[in-house]
Scaffold this active site. Sequence first.
Site, PDB file in Angstrom:
ATOM      1  N   ALA A  16       4.085  97.071  77.434  1.00 23.67           N
ATOM      2  CA  ALA A  16       3.302  95.809  77.099  1.00 23.67           C
ATOM      3  C   ALA A  16       3.593  95.126  75.770  1.00 23.67           C
ATOM      4  CB  ALA A  16       1.721  96.275  77.335  1.00 23.67           C
ATOM      5  N   ASP A  28      13.399  98.383  69.468  1.00 23.61           N
ATOM      6  CA  ASP A  28      12.580  99.623  69.003  1.00 23.61           C
ATOM      7  C   ASP A  28      12.929 100.801  69.541  1.00 23.61           C
ATOM      8  OD1 ASP A  28      11.949  99.322  71.674  1.00 23.61           O
ATOM      9  OD2 ASP A  28       9.821  98.989  71.464  1.00 23.61           O
ATOM     10  N   ASP A  33       8.562  91.019  70.028  1.00 23.53           N
ATOM     11  CA  ASP A  33       7.588  90.921  71.167  1.00 23.53           C
ATOM     12  C   ASP A  33       6.413  91.606  70.878  1.00 23.53           C
ATOM     13  OD1 ASP A  33       6.395  90.208  73.669  1.00 23.53           O
ATOM     14  OD2 ASP A  33       7.742  91.559  74.962  1.00 23.53           O
TER      15      ASP A  33
END
Length: 381
Positions: free
Chosen positions: A307, A246, A272
Site C-alpha cells: 500500500a 525500497d 509513493d
Amino acid sequence: MVTYIKAKSIVLTDCEVENAYLELTEDGKFGQILTEEPEGDIVDYSDYHLAPGLVDTHIHGYASYDVMDNDFEGIKVISESLLSCGVTSWLPTTLTDSTENLDAVCETLGKYAGQEKGAKIRGIFLEGPFFTEKYKGAQNPKYMSDPSIEKLDKWHQLSNGLVNKIAIAPERAGVKEFIEFANSKQIHTALAHSDATYAQAQAAVEAGANIFVHVYNGMSGLHHREPGMVGAALNLKDVYAEMICDGHHVHPAAAEIVVKARGAEETVLITDCMRAGGMGEGESRLGEFEVIVKDGTARLKDSGSLAGSILELIQGVQNVVEWGLVSLPDALRMASLAPARSVNIDQVCGQIARGQAADFIVVDDKGNLQATYLDGVKRFG
C-alpha cells in the site's frame, strides 16, 4: 551577503565539478561555480558532495498526514518534514477517490500552495481515478471510471492550474482525446494501475503520455508474446520510468533492467510514500483502507498487498548506489533532474543552475544526507 560552499564535488546536470566552490547570492539563488578559493564567507563541506534538492513527483503523505486529508496544516507538516529526506520540491499526490473529495483537495491546494515553509509544492499529481481493477493495488475500484475531460478540466481550474500530472489506464475508453486535452493544459499523462497490452500503452504514448508509474507494480507484466505495460515502459522511446527502490517493491535486478533500458536520464526515483512514512511500525490508513506497517513495508490489512511505501527519497538514492546500479551522481540525478524533467519543472528545481533558487543537499560518498538547504538557508542537518 554572498556565501560560498566548499565541496568535494558539485553534481551538475551533465558533469561533476570536483574540489569546487558554489556561490550563493544574497537573494538565495545559485551563483557561479569556482575552482579557485574566493574571497568571502566560506562554509566548508570539503568532505562532502553538493547536489540539487531532491524532487518527489509521487508522494501521498508523510509524518502521519496524507494529501487526501484535505488539511493544509497537514500539508505544511509534510512539507517541513520532507527536508529531512533531502526533498526540496514535491507534487502532493492524490488517490482514486470520489469526485467530490478530489474537487475539495484540488481547491485547497490551489488556494494555499505557496504558504508551505519546507519542500516546495510544484504541482499536483492526480493518481487516478481513471484506472482498471485488475492491478488496482491500494486504489479503490469503486471510484474508477473512463477518463473524463470535464472532470480533469474542473480539477485543473479548482487548483488554479496546479494540476500538472495525472495517471490513467491506457485501455480505458477515450484515452487519446483525454491525453490530447491534458497536453493542451500542460498536464503530463502517466500510465498506471493497468492491464493494458503493449499496443494500448504505445497508443497512449503516441498520443502524448510520457511517464510509466512505479514500473512493475500495478501493471501487466512482460511476456514474450505480449510485452504488456512493463515491456512498453522498457522499450518505448522518450518516456520516463518511475521506480520505488525500497527493496520491497522491485528486486534490485529488476531495477537494474529498467536502468539499463532507460538510462539514468529517464529513470525517475519516487517514494509513493504514504502517511506512515517517518512514523515507525504499527497501524495506519491509506484512503479508506487499513494498513499495517511492519518490516519496512506498508501493506493492506485485509489482503497483504503493498500500500504505497514508507520510503524516504534519499534512501532510494542510497539503495541504487548500494545495489551497484549507478554512480552516486547519477542516483542523485534520478531523484532530482529526471523527475523534474518528467513534468517540465526543471526550470525551477532539480538542478544546480545559476539563477535558480538555491535548494540543494549535502551528502557523503554513500549518499547519506548531511544537510538540506532551501533558498540558500540551511534548514536541516
